[in-house]
Design a protein around this motif. Sequence first.
Motif, PDB file in Angstrom:
ATOM      1  N   HIS A  28      25.929  14.262 -48.314  1.00  0.00           N
ATOM      2  CA  HIS A  28      26.783  13.161 -48.738  1.00  0.00           C
ATOM      3  C   HIS A  28      25.920  11.956 -49.101  1.00  0.00           C
ATOM      4  O   HIS A  28      25.013  11.573 -48.352  1.00  0.00           O
ATOM      5  CB  HIS A  28      27.760  12.795 -47.625  1.00  0.00           C
ATOM      6  CG  HIS A  28      28.931  11.989 -48.087  1.00  0.00           C
ATOM      7  ND1 HIS A  28      28.814  10.685 -48.508  1.00  0.00           N
ATOM      8  CD2 HIS A  28      30.247  12.314 -48.192  1.00  0.00           C
ATOM      9  CE1 HIS A  28      30.001  10.224 -48.855  1.00  0.00           C
ATOM     10  NE2 HIS A  28      30.892  11.184 -48.671  1.00  0.00           N
ATOM     11  N   ARG A  54      21.774  14.511 -42.254  1.00  0.00           N
ATOM     12  CA  ARG A  54      22.766  15.464 -41.778  1.00  0.00           C
ATOM     13  C   ARG A  54      22.225  16.117 -40.514  1.00  0.00           C
ATOM     14  O   ARG A  54      21.019  16.365 -40.423  1.00  0.00           O
ATOM     15  CB  ARG A  54      23.015  16.541 -42.834  1.00  0.00           C
ATOM     16  CG  ARG A  54      24.012  17.617 -42.398  1.00  0.00           C
ATOM     17  CD  ARG A  54      24.157  18.684 -43.461  1.00  0.00           C
ATOM     18  NE  ARG A  54      25.148  19.691 -43.057  1.00  0.00           N
ATOM     19  CZ  ARG A  54      24.994  20.996 -43.202  1.00  0.00           C
ATOM     20  NH1 ARG A  54      23.878  21.463 -43.747  1.00  0.00           N
ATOM     21  NH2 ARG A  54      25.934  21.840 -42.819  1.00  0.00           N
ATOM     22  N   GLU A  59      25.625  12.451 -40.931  1.00  0.00           N
ATOM     23  CA  GLU A  59      26.651  13.364 -41.445  1.00  0.00           C
ATOM     24  C   GLU A  59      26.729  14.612 -40.572  1.00  0.00           C
ATOM     25  O   GLU A  59      25.714  15.223 -40.242  1.00  0.00           O
ATOM     26  CB  GLU A  59      26.290  13.760 -42.875  1.00  0.00           C
ATOM     27  CG  GLU A  59      27.198  14.795 -43.499  1.00  0.00           C
ATOM     28  CD  GLU A  59      26.676  15.265 -44.834  1.00  0.00           C
ATOM     29  OE1 GLU A  59      27.176  16.297 -45.324  1.00  0.00           O
ATOM     30  OE2 GLU A  59      25.752  14.626 -45.390  1.00  0.00           O
ATOM     31  N   GLY A 111      31.373  17.364 -42.270  1.00  0.00           N
ATOM     32  CA  GLY A 111      32.277  16.692 -43.191  1.00  0.00           C
ATOM     33  C   GLY A 111      32.599  15.253 -42.859  1.00  0.00           C
ATOM     34  O   GLY A 111      33.317  14.591 -43.604  1.00  0.00           O
ATOM     35  N   ILE A 132      31.091  11.269 -41.379  1.00  0.00           N
ATOM     36  CA  ILE A 132      29.893  10.451 -41.216  1.00  0.00           C
ATOM     37  C   ILE A 132      30.070   9.579 -39.989  1.00  0.00           C
ATOM     38  O   ILE A 132      31.058   8.853 -39.855  1.00  0.00           O
ATOM     39  CB  ILE A 132      29.631   9.591 -42.467  1.00  0.00           C
ATOM     40  CG1 ILE A 132      29.320  10.506 -43.652  1.00  0.00           C
ATOM     41  CG2 ILE A 132      28.484   8.621 -42.223  1.00  0.00           C
ATOM     42  CD1 ILE A 132      29.116   9.781 -44.952  1.00  0.00           C
TER      43      ILE A 132
END
Length: 282
Positions: A48, A54, A93, A96, A98
């Motif tokens: 993202h 992530r 992240e 899906g 944050i």
Amino acid sequence: MEALGNDFVVLDGIRQRLHLTPETIRTLADRRRGVGCDQLLIAEPPAHIAADVRYRIFNADGTEVEHCGNGVRCLARFLVDEGLAAPGVLRIETDGRITEAEPRDDGQVSVDMGPPELEPARIPFQAPVRQEAYRLATSRGEQTIGAVSMGNPHAVLRVDDMTGAPVAELGPEIERHPRFPRRVNVGFMEVCTRDRIRLRVFERGVGETPACGTGACAAVVAGRLRDWLDAPVTVELTGGVLVIHWLGPGRSVWMTGPARTVFRGEIELPASAAATPRGPTR
């Protein structure tokens, strides 16, 4: 790394690509033949655009799970200590969503855990309508639970005495209860005062752990929904203390607690799990 006794192997997947099979993860998590941990965390480049990193979470049995409150605090501390991120608020992240986390100079890390999910289908939990409490059939008779997702599913039971709670008996049974299709973490909560609880957590794929950050959040949410608690709440776990602040439905749950590195080391992995360097990182 460890956070309130919940321990993690944390790997840098930003400067290198990692190829870990469930078998390799189980080997790393083995306390006699590997490194030993409750869960393994991997920091990776974000998918993202709004995120700095992530992270992925694997239980000791090799299964991947959605979120871990103690883990995200450790990951935030790891990123700053390893020079992978600048000090300040980090956007992390996972599955899906944050999450914002801020490592502090006093060793504490504050994390925005996001709003709790209470709709049964999204927990997931099998129930016709959303309620503040549900009756669950077990071998020890019907149990009243709160069902909450903090990015991962939780069942919360209120007990009179946390020390004598039937964690070893009911924990595994409720973890695999058919009404929780993706299994569930099970919290046993003793309400001491309106701003303090004691908590033990049986974590899916792990067993009882000294601490569970998402479990502490879920317990406070369940207690607040039933008007047992105010805000903020001090949560005393076997491994230490967290402070959880939640102002009600639609609002984020904030968690503050410690995270630290215990040791750094190297281990030789099978060729199938070999790391390869990545290109330049941002």
